[in-house]
Write an enzyme that holds these catalytic residues in place. Structure first.
Site, mmCIF file in Angstrom:
data_model
loop_
_atom_site.group_PDB
_atom_site.id
_atom_site.type_symbol
_atom_site.label_atom_id
_atom_site.label_comp_id
_atom_site.label_asym_id
_atom_site.label_seq_id
_atom_site.Cartn_x
_atom_site.Cartn_y
_atom_site.Cartn_z
ATOM 1 N N ARG A 21 -9.587 -1.558 -3.748
ATOM 2 C CA ARG A 21 -8.255 -1.634 -3.162
ATOM 3 C C ARG A 21 -8.391 -1.478 -1.654
ATOM 4 O O ARG A 21 -9.454 -1.180 -1.139
ATOM 5 C CB ARG A 21 -7.287 -0.605 -3.767
ATOM 6 C CG ARG A 21 -7.797 0.700 -4.260
ATOM 7 C CD ARG A 21 -8.274 1.645 -3.197
ATOM 8 N NE ARG A 21 -7.313 1.830 -2.132
ATOM 9 C CZ ARG A 21 -7.644 2.164 -0.906
ATOM 10 N NH1 ARG A 21 -8.930 2.354 -0.572
ATOM 11 N NH2 ARG A 21 -6.737 2.317 0.038
ATOM 12 N N GLY A 22 -7.292 -1.736 -0.988
ATOM 13 C CA GLY A 22 -7.317 -1.818 0.460
ATOM 14 C C GLY A 22 -7.324 -3.286 0.850
ATOM 15 O O GLY A 22 -8.133 -4.069 0.341
ATOM 16 N N ALA A 23 -6.420 -3.685 1.745
ATOM 17 C CA ALA A 23 -6.225 -5.108 2.025
ATOM 18 C C ALA A 23 -7.505 -5.831 2.439
ATOM 19 O O ALA A 23 -7.840 -6.874 1.861
ATOM 20 C CB ALA A 23 -5.131 -5.272 3.080
ATOM 21 N N GLN A 69 -4.515 8.230 -3.385
ATOM 22 C CA GLN A 69 -5.581 7.664 -2.548
ATOM 23 C C GLN A 69 -5.952 8.581 -1.389
ATOM 24 O O GLN A 69 -7.104 8.601 -0.954
ATOM 25 C CB GLN A 69 -5.143 6.301 -1.986
ATOM 26 C CG GLN A 69 -4.969 5.222 -3.030
ATOM 27 C CD GLN A 69 -3.511 5.056 -3.431
ATOM 28 O OE1 GLN A 69 -2.771 6.050 -3.527
ATOM 29 N NE2 GLN A 69 -3.085 3.830 -3.674
ATOM 30 N N ASP A 113 -1.072 -3.511 5.097
ATOM 31 C CA ASP A 113 -1.381 -4.590 4.159
ATOM 32 C C ASP A 113 -0.829 -5.924 4.641
ATOM 33 O O ASP A 113 -1.312 -6.972 4.226
ATOM 34 C CB ASP A 113 -0.822 -4.257 2.777
ATOM 35 C CG ASP A 113 -1.637 -3.172 2.102
ATOM 36 O OD1 ASP A 113 -2.482 -3.509 1.271
ATOM 37 O OD2 ASP A 113 -1.439 -1.991 2.435
ATOM 38 N N ASN A 152 2.905 -1.295 4.304
ATOM 39 C CA ASN A 152 1.781 -0.412 3.984
ATOM 40 C C ASN A 152 2.157 0.384 2.738
ATOM 41 O O ASN A 152 3.255 0.257 2.192
ATOM 42 C CB ASN A 152 1.461 0.504 5.173
ATOM 43 C CG ASN A 152 0.111 1.191 5.028
ATOM 44 O OD1 ASN A 152 -0.886 0.543 4.724
ATOM 45 N ND2 ASN A 152 0.068 2.488 5.243
ATOM 46 N N LYS A 153 1.249 1.218 2.293
ATOM 47 C CA LYS A 153 1.457 1.998 1.073
ATOM 48 C C LYS A 153 2.791 2.734 1.115
ATOM 49 O O LYS A 153 3.193 3.265 2.148
ATOM 50 C CB LYS A 153 0.309 2.991 0.897
ATOM 51 C CG LYS A 153 0.390 3.889 -0.310
ATOM 52 C CD LYS A 153 0.544 3.114 -1.623
ATOM 53 C CE LYS A 153 -0.567 2.143 -1.885
ATOM 54 N NZ LYS A 153 -0.371 1.360 -3.127
#
Length: 338
Positions: free
Chosen positions: A52-54, A188, A229, A239-240
């Site tokens: 995960r993570g863009a 996370q 993201d 973003n998250k």
């Protein structure tokens, strides 16, 4: 604690033709590497947050197309694989960007595809290191920096975006300290950000997500640094989930709010944050922690995985092309490739 080799969570085994991913669902208890031999397996790893993570999912997707080609898939099958990977998660623009980039070489053959995937990976790490160098001077000496989710090496090809800025400051001798919001419901911050900063001997303390405002009011936080993201043309930032709330709090308390992201995260085709698709994840990811239910049976939960922070709440955006400050369309377009 001794320093380790730089953390790079996405790799390719050229000898065995396998995509290797550090399974982030198992951290911090176990460091387990997945070995994936098809684009479908890579897409599933992206959907289930094993990676995960863009930026990291963009790199993983590029390798997903390459592994299919190296294992004999032809053009039609590779285009299907690319489409499957692009659909795995909708919000992060890096995923679609990486798939489009590598798809342009489908007719060039397996070696060209793998070389392009390697290039995407190498360019991302270089971009993170450049962002670190540009962003580190923004952090006051000895600052306590709040971050959210994980925008570190685990979310990229290596080094990190928001945590890359923090890493670069630390490497330059600035004794910054980090507060990591736990980032419910997937933790996370508590599981991943705390793990990688502790691994690199950077002081980190975990907060529950509701504590940040009180500590800002007490003067215990000097700035906020997060990843992204997707950044759209007017400077709005996806973003998250929880990022928007921190931006509002930071604005109220006069605290700088910085976003660090590579240029591949910038989407100049989307005018404002209202046009960003927001992924909704399953209710069970909120009401279950591991296999233990924390809400009554029959009660559902919402989980929009991202939120959108208006450009007006962002002090500056750090990209490898330079700083965007003040944040807005003119400043973003000034950095765009000619």
């Amino acid at each position: 604690m001794t320093r380790r080799e730089p953390l790079r969570p996405v790799a390719y085994d050229d000898r065995r033709d396998l995509v290797r991913l550090l399974d982030q669902r198992r951290l911090p208890a176990e460091e387990t590497w997945l070995e994936l031999s098809t684009a479908g397996e890579v897409a599933e790893a992206i959907r289930t947050l094993a990676v995960r993570g863009a930026p990291a999912i963009g790199v993983a997707a590029a390798y997903g197309v390459a592994v299919e080609a190296r294992r004999g898939a032809g053009g039609a099958r590779l285009r299907e694989a690319a489409a499957l990977l692009a659909r795995a998660r909708p919000t992060a623009v890096n995923l679609a960007w990486a798939v489009r980039r590598i798809s342009g070489l489908i007719e060039a053959g397996p070696e060209a595809l793998l070389a392009e995937a390697h290039a995407i990976r190498d360019e991302d790490e270089a971009a993170c290191r450049r962002m670190g160098a540009l962003g580190a001077p923004l952090l006051p000496r000895g600052a306590t920096v709040l971050t959210h989710c994980n925008a570190g090496a685990l979310a990229t090809a290596g080094y990190g975006t928001a945590l890359g800025v923090i890493r670069a400051a630390h490497e330059a001798g600035n004794p910054v300290k980090v507060l990591a919001g736990e980032t419910r419901p997937f933790f996370q911050g508590a599981r991943l950000t705390a793990w990688e900063l502790h691994r690199d001997q950077i002081p980190v303390t975990v907060l529950t997500d509701g504590m940040a405002g009180w500590l800002m009011q007490r003067g215990e936080i000097q700035c906020v640094v997060v990843g992204a993201d997707r950044i759209v043309a007017n400077g709005d930032v996806a973003n998250k989930i929880g990022t928007y709330g921190l931006a509002v709090l930071a604005s109220h308390h006069g605290i700088p709010f910085y976003v660090a992201a590579p240029w591949s995260t910038v989407d100049l085709e989307t005018a404002t944050g209202a046009g960003i698709p927001i992924e909704e994840r399953p209710s069970d990811e909120v009401v279950l922690i591991g296999d233990r239910r924390i809400a009554p049976e029959g009660v559902l939960a919402r989980y929009p995985a991202f939120d959108v922070t208006p450009a007006a709440l962002v002090t500056a955006i750090v990209t490898e092309r330079g700083l965007v400050r003040p944040v807005g369309e003119a400043a973003l377009r000034a950095l765009a490739p000619r």
